[in-house]
Design an enzyme around this catalytic site. Structure first.
Site, mmCIF file in Angstrom:
data_model
loop_
_atom_site.group_PDB
_atom_site.id
_atom_site.type_symbol
_atom_site.label_atom_id
_atom_site.label_comp_id
_atom_site.label_asym_id
_atom_site.label_seq_id
_atom_site.Cartn_x
_atom_site.Cartn_y
_atom_site.Cartn_z
ATOM 1 N N SER A 1 -32.577 18.436 21.275
ATOM 2 C CA SER A 1 -32.060 19.490 22.168
ATOM 3 C C SER A 1 -31.023 18.938 23.137
ATOM 4 O O SER A 1 -30.481 19.674 23.956
ATOM 5 C CB SER A 1 -33.205 20.124 22.951
ATOM 6 O OG SER A 1 -33.957 19.145 23.630
ATOM 7 N N HIS B 1 -21.719 65.078 31.516
ATOM 8 C CA HIS B 1 -21.332 65.226 30.104
ATOM 9 C C HIS B 1 -19.851 64.901 29.881
ATOM 10 O O HIS B 1 -19.242 65.419 28.950
ATOM 11 C CB HIS B 1 -21.629 66.644 29.578
ATOM 12 C CG HIS B 1 -22.983 67.150 29.949
ATOM 13 N ND1 HIS B 1 -24.095 66.989 29.141
ATOM 14 C CD2 HIS B 1 -23.432 67.773 31.078
ATOM 15 C CE1 HIS B 1 -25.153 67.516 29.738
ATOM 16 N NE2 HIS B 1 -24.778 67.999 30.917
ATOM 17 N N SER C 1 -0.145 43.923 23.819
ATOM 18 C CA SER C 1 -0.354 43.953 22.385
ATOM 19 C C SER C 1 0.763 43.154 21.725
ATOM 20 O O SER C 1 1.903 43.170 22.193
ATOM 21 C CB SER C 1 -0.327 45.406 21.899
ATOM 22 O OG SER C 1 0.057 45.462 20.544
ATOM 23 N N LYS D 1 1.986 48.513 25.393
ATOM 24 C CA LYS D 1 0.559 48.453 25.706
ATOM 25 C C LYS D 1 0.204 47.563 26.891
ATOM 26 O O LYS D 1 0.759 46.503 27.075
ATOM 27 C CB LYS D 1 -0.234 47.953 24.485
ATOM 28 C CG LYS D 1 -0.319 48.921 23.324
ATOM 29 C CD LYS D 1 -0.987 50.234 23.682
ATOM 30 C CE LYS D 1 -2.487 50.123 23.792
ATOM 31 N NZ LYS D 1 -3.118 49.881 22.503
ATOM 32 N N ASN E 1 -3.567 46.606 28.030
ATOM 33 C CA ASN E 1 -4.968 46.866 27.681
ATOM 34 C C ASN E 1 -5.940 46.365 28.753
ATOM 35 O O ASN E 1 -5.771 45.269 29.267
ATOM 36 C CB ASN E 1 -5.297 46.196 26.347
ATOM 37 C CG ASN E 1 -4.464 46.758 25.209
ATOM 38 O OD1 ASN E 1 -4.131 47.942 25.208
ATOM 39 N ND2 ASN E 1 -4.101 45.914 24.268
ATOM 40 N N GLU F 1 -13.264 45.819 28.990
ATOM 41 C CA GLU F 1 -13.685 45.963 27.585
ATOM 42 C C GLU F 1 -14.569 44.802 27.157
ATOM 43 O O GLU F 1 -15.596 44.980 26.501
ATOM 44 C CB GLU F 1 -12.461 45.991 26.659
ATOM 45 C CG GLU F 1 -11.669 47.277 26.715
ATOM 46 C CD GLU F 1 -10.435 47.149 25.836
ATOM 47 O OE1 GLU F 1 -10.550 47.369 24.619
ATOM 48 O OE2 GLU F 1 -9.369 46.804 26.359
ATOM 49 N N TYR G 1 -48.271 24.341 25.221
ATOM 50 C CA TYR G 1 -46.870 24.146 24.836
ATOM 51 C C TYR G 1 -46.715 24.108 23.324
ATOM 52 O O TYR G 1 -47.522 23.508 22.610
ATOM 53 C CB TYR G 1 -46.328 22.828 25.432
ATOM 54 C CG TYR G 1 -44.905 22.540 24.981
ATOM 55 C CD1 TYR G 1 -43.818 23.073 25.664
ATOM 56 C CD2 TYR G 1 -44.660 21.779 23.834
ATOM 57 C CE1 TYR G 1 -42.517 22.843 25.224
ATOM 58 C CE2 TYR G 1 -43.360 21.541 23.392
ATOM 59 C CZ TYR G 1 -42.291 22.076 24.095
ATOM 60 O OH TYR G 1 -41.013 21.856 23.668
ATOM 61 N N GLN H 1 -38.571 25.043 22.983
ATOM 62 C CA GLN H 1 -37.266 24.389 23.123
ATOM 63 C C GLN H 1 -36.136 25.386 22.857
ATOM 64 O O GLN H 1 -35.023 25.224 23.330
ATOM 65 C CB GLN H 1 -37.191 23.214 22.150
ATOM 66 C CG GLN H 1 -35.900 22.424 22.255
ATOM 67 C CD GLN H 1 -35.997 21.102 21.524
ATOM 68 O OE1 GLN H 1 -36.723 20.210 21.932
ATOM 69 N NE2 GLN H 1 -35.287 20.976 20.412
ATOM 70 N N LYS I 1 -33.716 27.602 25.674
ATOM 71 C CA LYS I 1 -32.597 27.197 26.531
ATOM 72 C C LYS I 1 -31.260 27.834 26.186
ATOM 73 O O LYS I 1 -30.550 28.312 27.064
ATOM 74 C CB LYS I 1 -32.480 25.676 26.546
ATOM 75 C CG LYS I 1 -33.615 25.069 27.345
ATOM 76 C CD LYS I 1 -33.777 23.605 27.132
ATOM 77 C CE LYS I 1 -35.202 23.223 27.425
ATOM 78 N NZ LYS I 1 -36.201 23.826 26.483
HETATM 79 N N1 ARG Z 1 -37.060 19.213 24.589
HETATM 80 C C1 ARG Z 1 -38.335 19.780 24.787
HETATM 81 C C2 ARG Z 1 -38.187 21.265 25.186
HETATM 82 O O1 ARG Z 1 -37.130 21.658 25.508
HETATM 83 C C3 ARG Z 1 -39.054 19.049 25.862
HETATM 84 C C4 ARG Z 1 -40.534 19.149 25.743
HETATM 85 C C5 ARG Z 1 -40.974 18.464 24.508
HETATM 86 N N2 ARG Z 1 -42.374 18.310 24.461
HETATM 87 C C6 ARG Z 1 -42.960 17.927 23.327
HETATM 88 N N3 ARG Z 1 -44.251 17.827 23.397
HETATM 89 N N4 ARG Z 1 -42.329 17.691 22.239
HETATM 90 O O2 ARG Z 1 -39.120 22.028 25.170
#
Ligand code: ARG
Length: 466
Positions: free
Chosen positions: A31, A164, A285, A291, A293, A298, A325, A330, A333
């Site tokens: 990640s 409307h 354009s 034009k 725009n 938009e 967990y 992951q 994000k």
């Molecule tokens: N990169 C992981 C995440 O974003 C960090 C946590 C990883 N934990 C694990 N037990 N592999 O969630």
């Protein structure tokens, strides 16, 4: 800088493994390419973790000093763009820890005592999101200020109000701007709500069950600006409801901005021609020389799609996950970060654009004169003269039909013409048939009268200065 390699010697968890990670799996599970965004928060969390461990006697003063110095150096390397990010080290947490150990030796290896990446990442995201929410709220305030200024400038500018998308009743442009102010005000409060609900420190939950070290979570919470430590370790590392909540609040902001966008697009068209958007917020354009725009509104309107998508993405990500967990998390994000960027960018574009919007007052006024926008005022006038509202509605309906046939607005008819529909009409009727009379009559809290817009502006200034 980043480095792509299968360096198993680097793995911080390699002890029980007998063969190197598959090269594709290494990239697939990493990640670091996106979570390095949280590097500063990761370092901030580590500083406090080290100080807390020292305070409770788990780390020596010397280890702590080395760690803090090492983290400062790592931070500098990152800020200077000299840090080498390694996919083999999987994520931001292990990249930083490994760089720290390379700088200071064994003390670096002791930093992870009593913590897991699970509580570490849950902490980092909260720290990061908290800052971003503060920034987003500041951008909402800037946009709200722009709206207030516009409303103040145009407090008595008359335009048609629509239902409307058909002309309904005359309103003031200032009143219309203050409607956007209100939506954004709720948006800001949803954001601050979300920030305050998530402001609890997960660090200390460790992998899922807590830790056997005598940690002081209260200390860490205070040092990192959290209201308190989280109450349950399993919950701390597993839920991402705060991120979902943020995306939901963001989806509403984008929904509001999309409606706002739609109006700006309509109003700046040749057909409406109510406002002028400055050239610097528009593009041309490549084929049609004439034009101009309205790209910014938009694009903002179009960006709602991705934010709504991210919300569904996170809801689906969390659905049915067993405690605690799971690596699934992951995946939180990228949608979260893109939501932040999209909302912040859209708000910024709008806030920048507000002071530059100019009203074509005459066009708005003329448009408000069309569509019999004061018909309700005539009905209300007849009610004041004693006619039940339903009968008044009927009378005015007939007058409007006459107007359609003769191509005359109600205010353009003679007294005799109007009196064919009701003998209760006398020459004072023309006061209510003007656009000015119509808006001025709606003089109560929340009404469109210029006097009310002035009051709303004053109230709004107070509201956002709190
Ligand atoms: N990169 C992981 C995440 O974003 C960090 C946590 C990883 N934990 C694990 N037990 N592999 O969630």
């Amino acid at each position: 800088m980043s480095q792509d390699s299968n360096q198993d010697k680097d793995k911080l968890w390699g002890g029980r493994f007998n063969e190197p990670t598959d090269a594709f799996v290494e990239k697939f599970t990493a990640s670091v390419n996106f979570d390095q965004r949280m590097a500063m928060q990761d370092i901030a969390g580590s500083r406090i973790h080290a100080r807390m461990l020292t305070k409770v006697g788990v780390l020596t003063q010397q280890d702590c000093e080395d760690i803090l110095r090492g983290l400062d150096e790592v931070e500098q390397d990152i800020v200077n763009g000299e840090f080498i990010w390694s996919v083999a080290l999987e994520d931001v947490h292990m990249n930083i820890e490994s760089a720290l150990t390379a700088k200071i030796g064994d003390a670096g290896k002791r930093l992870h005592t009593g913590r897991s990446r699970n509580d570490q990442v849950a902490t980092d995201i909260r720290l990061y999101l908290r800052e971003q929410i503060a920034f987003i709220v500041a951008e909402i305030r800037r946009l709200q200020n722009g709206l207030i200024d516009l409303a103040e400038r145009e407090f008595e500018t008359i335009m048609p109000g629509f239902t409307h998308l058909q002309v309904a009743q005359p309103i003031t442009f200032g009143h219309h701007m203050m409607a956007w102010f209100e939506m954004l005000h709720r948006d800001a409060s949803r954001m601050t709500d979300c920030a305050s609900r998530m402001n609890q420190l997960p660090l200390g939950a460790a992998a899922l069950a807590g830790t056997s070290y005598p940690i002081d979570r209260q200390f860490s919470a205070e040092q990192l600006g959290f209201d308190q430590p989280t109450r349950n370790s399993l919950d701390s590392v597993s839920d991402r409801d705060f991120a979902i909540e943020f995306c939901a609040a963001s989806a509403l902001i984008m929904t509001h901005l999309s409606r706002f966008s739609e109006e700006l697009v309509l109003w700046s068209s040749a057909q409406f021609d109510f406002i002028d958007l400055p050239d610097r917020f528009c593009t041309g354009s490549s084929i049609m020389p004439q034009k101009k725009n309205p790209d910014v509104p938009e694009l903002v309107r179009g960006k709602v799609g991705r934010v709504n998508g991210h919300l569904i993405c996170l809801l689906t990500l969390m659905k049915s996950q067993p405690l605690a967990y799971n690596k699934d998390n992951q995946e939180d994000k990228e949608p979260l970060f893109d939501t932040i960027d999209t909302v912040a960018g859209s708000l910024r574009a709008f806030a920048d654009m507000m002071p530059a919007i100019s009203c074509k007052k005459e066009n708005m006024y003329n448009a408000a004169k069309q569509g019999f926008s004061t018909a309700t005022d005539l009905a209300d006038y007849l009610v004041r003269k004693g006619l039940p509202f339903r009968d008044a509605h009927e009378v005015v309906g007939k007058a409007v039909a006459f107007g359609v046939d003769t191509k005359k607005d109600l205010s353009e008819m003679t007294l005799a013409e109007l009196q064919q529909f009701s003998d209760m009409i006398s020459d004072d009727v023309f006061d209510v048939l003007t656009l000015e009379g119509s808006v001025a009559a709606r003089n109560h809290i929340g009404g469109t009268a210029p006097q009310q817009v002035k009051k709303a502006v004053a109230t709004a200034r107070l509201l956002i200065s709190e």
